[in-house]
Design a protein around this motif. Structure first.
Motif, PDB file in Angstrom:
ATOM      1  N   LYS A  44      14.441   5.462   5.451  1.00 42.07           N
ATOM      2  CA  LYS A  44      14.362   6.848   4.990  1.00 42.07           C
ATOM      3  C   LYS A  44      15.713   7.227   4.400  1.00 42.07           C
ATOM      4  O   LYS A  44      16.737   7.169   5.082  1.00 42.07           O
ATOM      5  CB  LYS A  44      13.979   7.770   6.141  1.00 42.07           C
ATOM      6  N   CYS A  84       6.897   4.918  -2.774  1.00 42.80           N
ATOM      7  CA  CYS A  84       5.748   5.159  -1.889  1.00 42.80           C
ATOM      8  C   CYS A  84       5.205   3.865  -1.308  1.00 42.80           C
ATOM      9  O   CYS A  84       4.446   3.882  -0.333  1.00 42.80           O
ATOM     10  CB  CYS A  84       4.628   5.844  -2.668  1.00 42.80           C
ATOM     11  N   PHE A  85       5.583   2.739  -1.875  1.00 39.12           N
ATOM     12  CA  PHE A  85       5.010   1.448  -1.466  1.00 39.12           C
ATOM     13  C   PHE A  85       5.944   0.715  -0.499  1.00 39.12           C
ATOM     14  O   PHE A  85       6.519  -0.310  -0.836  1.00 39.12           O
ATOM     15  CB  PHE A  85       4.701   0.604  -2.706  1.00 39.12           C
ATOM     16  N   CYS A 145       9.364   9.196  -2.927  1.00 30.37           N
ATOM     17  CA  CYS A 145       8.285   9.431  -1.964  1.00 30.37           C
ATOM     18  C   CYS A 145       8.547  10.656  -1.089  1.00 30.37           C
ATOM     19  O   CYS A 145       9.663  10.834  -0.597  1.00 30.37           O
ATOM     20  CB  CYS A 145       8.084   8.193  -1.092  1.00 30.37           C
ATOM     21  N   HIS A 146       7.518  11.412  -0.852  1.00 29.94           N
ATOM     22  CA  HIS A 146       7.661  12.643  -0.060  1.00 29.94           C
ATOM     23  C   HIS A 146       7.953  12.344   1.408  1.00 29.94           C
ATOM     24  O   HIS A 146       8.312  13.238   2.163  1.00 29.94           O
ATOM     25  CB  HIS A 146       6.396  13.505  -0.168  1.00 29.94           C
ATOM     26  N   THR A 147       7.820  11.049   1.812  1.00 30.44           N
ATOM     27  CA  THR A 147       8.141  10.683   3.193  1.00 30.44           C
ATOM     28  C   THR A 147       9.642  10.405   3.365  1.00 30.44           C
ATOM     29  O   THR A 147      10.096  10.129   4.481  1.00 30.44           O
ATOM     30  CB  THR A 147       7.375   9.425   3.649  1.00 30.44           C
ATOM     31  N   ILE A 173       0.858  -1.185   0.000  1.00 30.29           N
ATOM     32  CA  ILE A 173       0.000   0.000   0.000  1.00 30.29           C
ATOM     33  C   ILE A 173       0.893   1.234   0.000  1.00 30.29           C
ATOM     34  O   ILE A 173       2.009   1.189   0.543  1.00 30.29           O
ATOM     35  CB  ILE A 173      -0.972  -0.001   1.201  1.00 30.29           C
ATOM     36  N   ASP A 174       0.429   2.314  -0.595  1.00 36.67           N
ATOM     37  CA  ASP A 174       1.306   3.494  -0.705  1.00 36.67           C
ATOM     38  C   ASP A 174       1.199   4.421   0.508  1.00 36.67           C
ATOM     39  O   ASP A 174       0.436   4.159   1.448  1.00 36.67           O
ATOM     40  CB  ASP A 174       1.104   4.230  -2.040  1.00 36.67           C
ATOM     41  N   CYS A 175       2.005   5.471   0.481  1.00 43.38           N
ATOM     42  CA  CYS A 175       2.162   6.355   1.638  1.00 43.38           C
ATOM     43  C   CYS A 175       0.836   6.871   2.200  1.00 43.38           C
ATOM     44  O   CYS A 175       0.610   6.793   3.403  1.00 43.38           O
ATOM     45  CB  CYS A 175       3.110   7.509   1.310  1.00 43.38           C
ATOM     46  N   ARG A 214      11.311   8.012   1.399  1.00 45.49           N
ATOM     47  CA  ARG A 214      11.670   6.665   0.914  1.00 45.49           C
ATOM     48  C   ARG A 214      11.870   6.641  -0.602  1.00 45.49           C
ATOM     49  O   ARG A 214      11.412   7.501  -1.318  1.00 45.49           O
ATOM     50  CB  ARG A 214      10.577   5.648   1.261  1.00 45.49           C
TER      51      ARG A 214
END
Lengths: 154, 154
Positions: free
Chosen positions: B141, B119-120, B112-114, A93-95, B116
């Protein structure tokens, strides 16, 4: 049956949704989320489709892909008429938890209702002068849809 | 500017859309289509996002990924603030021309904006008794979003 959404955790804060381990999928205004299916062995994208809460729940419970058809407004199991079932190898599942990625083992000759391995059998010529013209790639028909789909379902 | 939709061919019959070489993308009621970005070298799904006609046109024209943010209601270029640009290696369109798949070369540490790579980064435990519990996978991260995103954009 009970509301399939109750199988999942409630949506929390952005921090909880992105950094937590609670499975709290987000469905859009139509009750759907996007699902990308890739072939586990090749990494190729086979198809992009949608799941509602029930399709997601059934996929998780059975280990085989279920979707929701936007055009036919109904739940369907991939391969229900063609036999081209998708066995889930892994689901991610994505963020923000509004899209799932399933790595699958694709049964049969292909995933696409047109008879191809993948739905993505045409290339968009990025940077070309005439972007209106698609180029066929990996587009061999591996099965005859007329024979495989006996009914109006896929 | 002129209507970006005029860059594309008009939608024809199902046969023309699925078996033809005319690029006639279909946008939903919100004017969007789904885009799946995979890393060209690994086949990993990096992200799922949306493109409107202008984002699609800009992506094709520039060879770098542009998207449309549903939450912020605006066009954005991937990497515009982080520098994590996605260079298009190949773009494919699916059978009914309502989803695109881009194979990209991802600049920087991740998509990914987090912070990573992808995003998955969480696994849904298919078939498990407690499906409410996600498992972190490939979730290191690789960059600090607080540092990389100086503005409220990605």
């Amino acid at each position: 049956m009970s509301d399939p959404r109750t199988s999942f955790a409630p949506r929390g804060s952005t921090e909880e949704v992105e950094e937590g381990s609670a499975f709290a999928p987000k469905f859009d205004a139509d009750g759907l989320m996007t699902c990308v299916a890739t072939e586990a062995c090749s990494g190729e994208v086979l198809m992009v489709a949608h799941m509602n809460a029930e399709a997601l729940q059934k996929t998780i419970a059975t280990g085989e892909a279920w979707y929701f058809s936007r055009s036919r407004r109904k739940l369907w199991k991939k391969g229900e008429s063609s036999g081209h079932v998708q066995r889930i190898i892994e689901m991610r599942i994505d963020c923000d938890q509004d899209a799932v990625w399933i790595k699958v083992e694709q049964a049969g000759a292909g995933a696409c209702h047109t008879g191809r391995r993948s739905c993505f059998y045409r290339r968009v010529p990025v940077g070309a002068a005439d972007v209106r013209k698609l180029e066929f790639r990996d587009a061999d028909k591996l099965f005859d849809p007329e024979v495989v789909y006996r009914e109006n379902s896929r």
